[in-house]
Scaffold this active site. Sequence first.
Site, PDB file in Angstrom:
ATOM      1  N   GLU A 134      14.743  -0.892  24.259  1.00 39.56           N
ATOM      2  CA  GLU A 134      14.509  -2.331  24.150  1.00 39.56           C
ATOM      3  C   GLU A 134      13.603  -2.845  25.261  1.00 39.56           C
ATOM      4  O   GLU A 134      13.256  -2.114  26.195  1.00 39.56           O
ATOM      5  CB  GLU A 134      15.855  -3.078  24.197  1.00 39.56           C
ATOM      6  CG  GLU A 134      16.596  -2.885  25.510  1.00 39.56           C
ATOM      7  CD  GLU A 134      17.952  -3.583  25.562  1.00 39.56           C
ATOM      8  OE1 GLU A 134      18.679  -3.578  24.537  1.00 39.56           O
ATOM      9  OE2 GLU A 134      18.290  -4.124  26.631  1.00 39.56           O
ATOM     10  N   HIS A 150      12.581  -7.009  27.227  1.00 41.44           N
ATOM     11  CA  HIS A 150      12.922  -8.432  27.346  1.00 41.44           C
ATOM     12  C   HIS A 150      12.200  -8.995  28.558  1.00 41.44           C
ATOM     13  O   HIS A 150      11.666  -8.243  29.387  1.00 41.44           O
ATOM     14  CB  HIS A 150      14.441  -8.616  27.476  1.00 41.44           C
ATOM     15  CG  HIS A 150      15.126  -7.508  28.215  1.00 41.44           C
ATOM     16  ND1 HIS A 150      14.929  -7.281  29.556  1.00 41.44           N
ATOM     17  CD2 HIS A 150      15.960  -6.522  27.792  1.00 41.44           C
ATOM     18  CE1 HIS A 150      15.635  -6.222  29.925  1.00 41.44           C
ATOM     19  NE2 HIS A 150      16.267  -5.717  28.882  1.00 41.44           N
ATOM     20  N   HIS A 206      15.523  -5.698  35.060  1.00 41.06           N
ATOM     21  CA  HIS A 206      16.729  -4.937  35.386  1.00 41.06           C
ATOM     22  C   HIS A 206      16.560  -4.309  36.770  1.00 41.06           C
ATOM     23  O   HIS A 206      15.495  -3.746  37.070  1.00 41.06           O
ATOM     24  CB  HIS A 206      16.933  -3.765  34.414  1.00 41.06           C
ATOM     25  CG  HIS A 206      17.509  -4.117  33.094  1.00 41.06           C
ATOM     26  ND1 HIS A 206      18.496  -5.050  32.908  1.00 41.06           N
ATOM     27  CD2 HIS A 206      17.245  -3.614  31.868  1.00 41.06           C
ATOM     28  CE1 HIS A 206      18.803  -5.112  31.624  1.00 41.06           C
ATOM     29  NE2 HIS A 206      18.062  -4.262  30.965  1.00 41.06           N
ATOM     30  N   HIS A 265      12.328   0.297  27.608  1.00 36.68           N
ATOM     31  CA  HIS A 265      13.129   1.190  28.449  1.00 36.68           C
ATOM     32  C   HIS A 265      14.342   1.714  27.699  1.00 36.68           C
ATOM     33  O   HIS A 265      14.833   1.082  26.763  1.00 36.68           O
ATOM     34  CB  HIS A 265      13.567   0.485  29.740  1.00 36.68           C
ATOM     35  CG  HIS A 265      14.369  -0.755  29.494  1.00 36.68           C
ATOM     36  ND1 HIS A 265      13.798  -1.966  29.202  1.00 36.68           N
ATOM     37  CD2 HIS A 265      15.710  -0.971  29.501  1.00 36.68           C
ATOM     38  CE1 HIS A 265      14.738  -2.880  29.048  1.00 36.68           C
ATOM     39  NE2 HIS A 265      15.916  -2.305  29.214  1.00 36.68           N
ATOM     40  N   CYS A 306      23.715  -1.942  36.570  1.00 38.13           N
ATOM     41  CA  CYS A 306      22.543  -2.682  36.096  1.00 38.13           C
ATOM     42  C   CYS A 306      22.696  -4.153  36.488  1.00 38.13           C
ATOM     43  O   CYS A 306      23.628  -4.820  36.071  1.00 38.13           O
ATOM     44  CB  CYS A 306      22.392  -2.526  34.591  1.00 38.13           C
ATOM     45  SG  CYS A 306      20.952  -3.424  33.959  1.00 38.13           S
TER      46      CYS A 306
END
Lengths: 149, 149
Positions: B63, B65, B69, B103, B117
Site C-alpha cells: 500500500e 498513503h 511511517h 511499501h 510502526c
Amino acid sequence: MGITSHSSDEGAYRWESIPVEGYSGGTDVFKGVTKQVLFSDEQGLSSALRYFEVEPGGYSSFERHEHVHGVLILRGRGRCIVGREVRRIRAHDRIYIPPMTWHQLQADEDEYLGFLCLVNVERDRPQRPGPEERAELKADPVIGPYIRP
Amino acid sequence: MGITSHSSDEGAYRWESIPVEGYSGGTDVFKGVTKQVLFSDEQGLSSALRYFEVEPGGYSSFERHEHVHGVLILRGRGRCIVGREVRRIRAHDRIYIPPMTWHQLQADEDEYLGFLCLVNVERDRPQRPGPEERAELKADPVIGPYIRP
C-alpha cells in the site's frame, strides 16, 4: 532507500547516520546516558521516537513534566521509578508515564539498559525537584532509597 | 503504575492488557498479521506506536498513503519493499517510509517478523494499487517478483 541498519558498537546500540547526542539536563542529574533520535518532525511525525542507552550503573534524570512518555524497553534490565512506585524492568516492557509524574530509569550494575521513549514534538520542559521537594521525596519509604543521585 | 509486562506466548510477543487486534484492510491483501497499539492519543500522544507481528511466511498489505511511517524492527528477519527497492531487514533496523511510497513488509518463511510502526494519529487512509497499476508494478524487474500476494 529509507533503511538504516542497526549495529552494536562496543556494546552500544547504534544506527548508521543517526547522530549520538548527549543527554540534556546537566551532567549532575544523570549518569552514562546517550540519545539517538530515530524519528521526529524532520520525517513529518508529530511525535518523536528517541532511543536512550544507559550504561551499566547509569540513570536518567529524576524529573517530571506535563507531557507524557511512552516507553518501550529495547534491551537489558533495570529499575524504574514512576510516581511513588519502583519496579523491575526488562526488554520489551512497556511503561506509560502520565503528566506531572516523577520518574527515573536506571540500568542494573552489570548491564546496559536501552529504551525507546515517545514524546510529542510540542512539549514543556522537564522540571527537577527543588531542595525541599527532594528532601521530601528522599524520605519516601518506597522510592526514597532508589532516587539517584 | 504504568508498567505493562511483556511476554512471549507460543512464539508471539504480547503485552498484558493490550488487546490483540486483527490487521485492517481485508484478508486478501495481507497474511498472518496481528496488531497491538502500545501508545496512542488515548495516552495523550499525537502519534501512535503500534506493534505488528507477522507470522513466518506472512506479509503486510502492499500500500501507500500520504502519511509517513517510522518503522523499527523488533524481532526476526524478513524483507521490505519501499518504493522501487527491496531490502533484507532484521531486528533493530530502522525504516522510514516517505509519503505516497509503495511499501510492504514480509517475514521470512521460517521466522516471525515483529516491528514497531509510528504514525500520526491524524492520517489518511491507505491506498492499494488498482488492476492496471498492479500490473505495472508486478512488471518492475526489482520489486515485481516480491510483491505479495
